[in-house]
Design a protein around this motif. Structure first.
Motif, PDB file in Angstrom:
ATOM      1  N   ASP A   1       0.902  -1.399  -0.090  1.00 52.61           N
ATOM      2  CA  ASP A   1      -0.109   0.087   0.215  1.00 52.61           C
ATOM      3  C   ASP A   1       0.701   1.352   0.009  1.00 52.61           C
ATOM      4  OD1 ASP A   1       0.940  -0.717   2.464  1.00 52.61           O
ATOM      5  OD2 ASP A   1      -1.033   0.167   3.362  1.00 52.61           O
ATOM      6  N   THR A   2       1.905   1.106   0.885  1.00 53.58           N
ATOM      7  CA  THR A   2       2.909   3.007   0.757  1.00 53.58           C
ATOM      8  C   THR A   2       3.330   2.830  -0.664  1.00 53.58           C
ATOM      9  OG1 THR A   2       3.941   1.904   2.880  1.00 53.58           O
ATOM     10  CG2 THR A   2       5.166   3.237   1.466  1.00 53.58           C
ATOM     11  N   ARG A   3       3.971   1.654  -1.580  1.00 50.62           N
ATOM     12  CA  ARG A   3       4.683   1.407  -2.479  1.00 50.62           C
ATOM     13  C   ARG A   3       3.262   1.918  -4.024  1.00 50.62           C
ATOM     14  NH1 ARG A   3       8.218  -1.709  -5.668  1.00 50.62           N
ATOM     15  NH2 ARG A   3       8.177  -2.077  -7.426  1.00 50.62           N
ATOM     16  N   ALA A   4       1.534   1.722  -3.678  1.00 53.03           N
ATOM     17  CA  ALA A   4       1.017   2.047  -4.340  1.00 53.03           C
ATOM     18  C   ALA A   4       0.571   3.843  -3.711  1.00 53.03           C
ATOM     19  CB  ALA A   4      -0.373   1.850  -4.045  1.00 53.03           C
ATOM     20  N   ARG A   5       0.767   4.263  -2.889  1.00 56.35           N
ATOM     21  CA  ARG A   5       0.478   5.732  -2.730  1.00 56.35           C
ATOM     22  C   ARG A   5       1.780   6.350  -3.445  1.00 56.35           C
ATOM     23  NH1 ARG A   5      -0.718   3.800   2.424  1.00 56.35           N
ATOM     24  NH2 ARG A   5       1.590   4.098   3.837  1.00 56.35           N
ATOM     25  N   ARG A   6       3.052   5.557  -2.716  1.00 55.32           N
ATOM     26  CA  ARG A   6       4.075   6.143  -3.407  1.00 55.32           C
ATOM     27  C   ARG A   6       3.879   6.632  -5.364  1.00 55.32           C
ATOM     28  NH1 ARG A   6       9.532   4.301  -0.228  1.00 55.32           N
ATOM     29  NH2 ARG A   6       8.549   5.692   1.830  1.00 55.32           N
ATOM     30  N   ILE A   7       3.745   5.889  -5.902  1.00 55.78           N
ATOM     31  CA  ILE A   7       4.030   5.496  -7.375  1.00 55.78           C
ATOM     32  C   ILE A   7       2.789   6.544  -7.711  1.00 55.78           C
ATOM     33  CG2 ILE A   7       2.566   4.048  -9.169  1.00 55.78           C
ATOM     34  CD1 ILE A   7       4.189   1.798  -8.272  1.00 55.78           C
ATOM     35  N   GLU A   8       1.692   6.982  -6.923  1.00 55.55           N
ATOM     36  CA  GLU A   8       0.562   7.727  -7.037  1.00 55.55           C
ATOM     37  C   GLU A   8       1.138   9.549  -7.360  1.00 55.55           C
ATOM     38  OE1 GLU A   8      -3.829   9.047  -5.716  1.00 55.55           O
ATOM     39  OE2 GLU A   8      -3.221   7.413  -4.373  1.00 55.55           O
ATOM     40  N   GLN A   9       1.610   9.684  -5.835  1.00 56.92           N
ATOM     41  CA  GLN A   9       1.941  10.999  -5.934  1.00 56.92           C
ATOM     42  C   GLN A   9       3.537  10.940  -6.329  1.00 56.92           C
ATOM     43  OE1 GLN A   9       1.317  13.444  -2.176  1.00 56.92           O
ATOM     44  NE2 GLN A   9       2.210  13.941  -4.621  1.00 56.92           N
ATOM     45  N   ALA A  10       4.300  10.278  -7.100  1.00 55.99           N
ATOM     46  CA  ALA A  10       5.255  10.364  -8.336  1.00 55.99           C
ATOM     47  C   ALA A  10       4.644  10.777  -8.979  1.00 55.99           C
ATOM     48  CB  ALA A  10       6.152   9.435  -8.415  1.00 55.99           C
ATOM     49  N   VAL A  11       3.436  10.132  -9.907  1.00 50.49           N
ATOM     50  CA  VAL A  11       3.329  10.090 -11.250  1.00 50.49           C
ATOM     51  C   VAL A  11       2.311  11.625 -10.797  1.00 50.49           C
ATOM     52  CG1 VAL A  11       0.828   9.659 -13.028  1.00 50.49           C
ATOM     53  CG2 VAL A  11       2.540   8.487 -11.821  1.00 50.49           C
ATOM     54  N   GLN A  12       1.660  12.343  -9.543  1.00 49.15           N
ATOM     55  CA  GLN A  12       1.399  13.186  -9.762  1.00 49.15           C
ATOM     56  C   GLN A  12       2.314  14.681  -9.727  1.00 49.15           C
ATOM     57  OE1 GLN A  12      -1.252  14.467  -6.427  1.00 49.15           O
ATOM     58  NE2 GLN A  12      -0.696  16.196  -6.575  1.00 49.15           N
ATOM     59  N   TRP A  13       3.409  14.452  -9.659  1.00 51.58           N
ATOM     60  CA  TRP A  13       4.694  15.379  -9.345  1.00 51.58           C
ATOM     61  C   TRP A  13       4.885  14.985 -10.469  1.00 51.58           C
ATOM     62  CZ3 TRP A  13       7.189  13.286  -3.760  1.00 51.58           C
ATOM     63  CH2 TRP A  13       6.313  13.887  -2.600  1.00 51.58           C
ATOM     64  N   ILE A  14       5.401  14.514 -10.923  1.00 47.98           N
ATOM     65  CA  ILE A  14       6.181  13.922 -12.253  1.00 47.98           C
ATOM     66  C   ILE A  14       5.573  14.509 -13.685  1.00 47.98           C
ATOM     67  CG2 ILE A  14       7.375  12.549 -14.648  1.00 47.98           C
ATOM     68  CD1 ILE A  14       8.040  10.721 -11.938  1.00 47.98           C
ATOM     69  N   ALA A  15       3.916  14.876 -14.051  1.00 52.89           N
ATOM     70  CA  ALA A  15       3.324  15.525 -14.203  1.00 52.89           C
ATOM     71  C   ALA A  15       3.462  16.927 -14.408  1.00 52.89           C
ATOM     72  CB  ALA A  15       1.829  14.417 -13.571  1.00 52.89           C
ATOM     73  N   GLU A  16       3.147  17.218 -12.796  1.00 50.71           N
ATOM     74  CA  GLU A  16       3.664  19.170 -13.239  1.00 50.71           C
ATOM     75  C   GLU A  16       4.678  18.958 -13.142  1.00 50.71           C
ATOM     76  OE1 GLU A  16       2.640  19.061  -9.305  1.00 50.71           O
ATOM     77  OE2 GLU A  16       0.464  18.436  -9.409  1.00 50.71           O
ATOM     78  N   GLY A  17       6.443  18.511 -13.908  1.00 52.73           N
ATOM     79  CA  GLY A  17       6.690  18.470 -14.099  1.00 52.73           C
ATOM     80  C   GLY A  17       8.125  18.432 -13.185  1.00 52.73           C
ATOM     81  N   LYS A  18       8.121  17.813 -11.367  1.00 52.80           N
ATOM     82  CA  LYS A  18       9.126  17.928 -10.021  1.00 52.80           C
ATOM     83  C   LYS A  18       9.177  17.088 -10.575  1.00 52.80           C
ATOM     84  CE  LYS A  18       5.205  20.668  -8.240  1.00 52.80           C
ATOM     85  NZ  LYS A  18       4.099  21.097  -6.802  1.00 52.80           N
ATOM     86  N   ARG A  19      11.061  16.863  -9.864  1.00 53.43           N
ATOM     87  CA  ARG A  19      11.538  16.130  -9.300  1.00 53.43           C
ATOM     88  C   ARG A  19      11.461  15.436  -7.371  1.00 53.43           C
ATOM     89  NH1 ARG A  19      17.757  17.520 -11.835  1.00 53.43           N
ATOM     90  NH2 ARG A  19      16.687  18.754 -14.119  1.00 53.43           N
ATOM     91  N   HIS A  20      11.724  14.212  -7.510  1.00 51.68           N
ATOM     92  CA  HIS A  20      11.561  13.671  -6.375  1.00 51.68           C
ATOM     93  C   HIS A  20      11.323  14.767  -5.226  1.00 51.68           C
ATOM     94  CE1 HIS A  20      11.535  11.332  -2.761  1.00 51.68           C
ATOM     95  NE2 HIS A  20      10.882  11.258  -2.826  1.00 51.68           N
ATOM     96  N   ASN A  21      12.310  15.441  -4.978  1.00 53.33           N
ATOM     97  CA  ASN A  21      12.955  16.657  -3.843  1.00 53.33           C
ATOM     98  C   ASN A  21      12.545  17.833  -4.118  1.00 53.33           C
ATOM     99  OD1 ASN A  21      14.429  14.145  -2.336  1.00 53.33           O
ATOM    100  ND2 ASN A  21      16.049  14.747  -3.228  1.00 53.33           N
ATOM    101  N   TRP A  22      11.736  17.938  -5.423  1.00 54.26           N
ATOM    102  CA  TRP A  22      11.024  19.709  -5.396  1.00 54.26           C
ATOM    103  C   TRP A  22      11.015  19.951  -3.780  1.00 54.26           C
ATOM    104  CZ3 TRP A  22       6.499  21.337  -4.514  1.00 54.26           C
ATOM    105  CH2 TRP A  22       5.931  21.025  -3.642  1.00 54.26           C
ATOM    106  N   GLN A  23      10.882  19.394  -2.698  1.00 58.97           N
ATOM    107  CA  GLN A  23       9.970  20.575  -1.792  1.00 58.97           C
ATOM    108  C   GLN A  23      10.866  21.215  -0.991  1.00 58.97           C
ATOM    109  OE1 GLN A  23      10.061  16.910  -2.315  1.00 58.97           O
ATOM    110  NE2 GLN A  23       9.160  15.981   0.093  1.00 58.97           N
ATOM    111  N   TYR A  24      12.795  20.552  -1.040  1.00 57.66           N
ATOM    112  CA  TYR A  24      13.513  20.888  -0.385  1.00 57.66           C
ATOM    113  C   TYR A  24      13.928  21.964  -0.927  1.00 57.66           C
ATOM    114  CZ  TYR A  24      11.954  16.812   2.001  1.00 57.66           C
ATOM    115  OH  TYR A  24      11.697  15.381   2.909  1.00 57.66           O
ATOM    116  N   VAL A  25      13.633  22.302  -2.226  1.00 56.78           N
ATOM    117  CA  VAL A  25      14.059  23.645  -3.234  1.00 56.78           C
ATOM    118  C   VAL A  25      14.880  24.795  -1.848  1.00 56.78           C
ATOM    119  CG1 VAL A  25      13.496  23.166  -5.297  1.00 56.78           C
ATOM    120  CG2 VAL A  25      12.354  25.022  -3.888  1.00 56.78           C
ATOM    121  N   SER A  26      15.938  25.219  -2.033  1.00 57.48           N
ATOM    122  CA  SER A  26      16.229  26.285  -0.681  1.00 57.48           C
ATOM    123  C   SER A  26      15.475  27.944  -0.705  1.00 57.48           C
ATOM    124  CB  SER A  26      17.692  26.903  -1.624  1.00 57.48           C
ATOM    125  OG  SER A  26      17.736  27.448  -2.254  1.00 57.48           O
ATOM    126  N   CYS A  27      15.753  28.425   0.121  1.00 59.42           N
ATOM    127  CA  CYS A  27      14.341  29.271   0.424  1.00 59.42           C
ATOM    128  C   CYS A  27      14.603  30.295  -0.926  1.00 59.42           C
ATOM    129  CB  CYS A  27      14.680  30.696   1.791  1.00 59.42           C
ATOM    130  SG  CYS A  27      14.221  28.492   3.219  1.00 59.42           S
TER     131      CYS A  27
END
Length: 202
Positions: A176-202
């Motif tokens: 179930d964790t893997r399925a959630r990660r896949i769902e989240q990954a596809v959403q971020w990737i569709a927006e052109g975001k890399r996995h660590n996009w939320q850690y960009v500098s201030c």
């Protein structure tokens, strides 16, 4: 020494917890030697005779300090080396003022770095480490294929960015964790975001 107003602005834009930490690191670097300030790669940078000595950065949940001359860390702060893999920079992820090494530790590293610059030593390049390939999982491939935008973005990512997603998904211990990660990954990737996009500098 010069104080670059762009660094004042950078610190002012940082999240509140990071502001005193960035100020503390900035002051410690200047106390160690006569360094010039600038902005490089969007982060505050500190130079000596035009050569990069260190940079600091504020993120959403931590602060980092990165010395460019890794050979200058040496015995000045042996505990720093152990934390090196925790985040960009030799001090790992610092989340409060207590995490920042004392002035003596920082000064020792800066002094070594400046001595090497004065001696004309070039900055050693770290040896490249080749990581084994990660096979594309069938379930992740199917999810990407079902979203043409995500597939296009994923294929356009550099190898490291693709690997970040593959590691995140294949490291999941539960289905179930893997399925959630896949769902989240596809959403971020569709927006052109890399996995660590939320850690960009201030």
């Amino acid at each position: 020494m010069n104080r670059d107003p762009r660094i004042d602005a950078y610190i002012a834009r940082a999240v509140p917890f990071a502001q005193p930490m960035l100020t503390r690191l900035r002051d410690a670097l200047h106390a160690a030697a006569s360094l010039d300030e600038t902005i490089k790669w969007g982060m505050p940078a500190f130079t000596y005779k035009g050569a990069q000595v260190a940079n600091i950065a504020g993120f959403k949940a931590h602060v980092t300090c990165n010395f460019w001359r890794r050979d200058a860390v040496g015995e000045a702060a042996p505990e720093v080396v152990a934390n090196e893999k925790a985040a960009m920079g030799q001090f790992g992820r610092m989340t409060c003022l207590a995490d920042i090494p004392d002035d003596k530790t920082i000064a020792a590293i800066v002094t070594r770095a400046i001595a090497k610059i004065d001696a004309g030593a070039t900055t050693p390049r770290p040896a490249k480490r080749t990581k084994p390939e990660i096979a594309m999982p069938d379930d992740f491939a199917a999810a990407l294929t079902a979203n043409s935008g995500a597939r296009t973005h994923f294929d356009a990512f550099p190898p490291g960015a693709r690997r970040d997603y593959l590691e995140w998904i294949t490291d999941a211990k539960r289905a179930d964790t893997r399925a959630r990660r896949i769902e989240q990954a596809v959403q971020w990737i569709a927006e052109g975001k890399r996995h660590n996009w939320q850690y960009v500098s201030c």
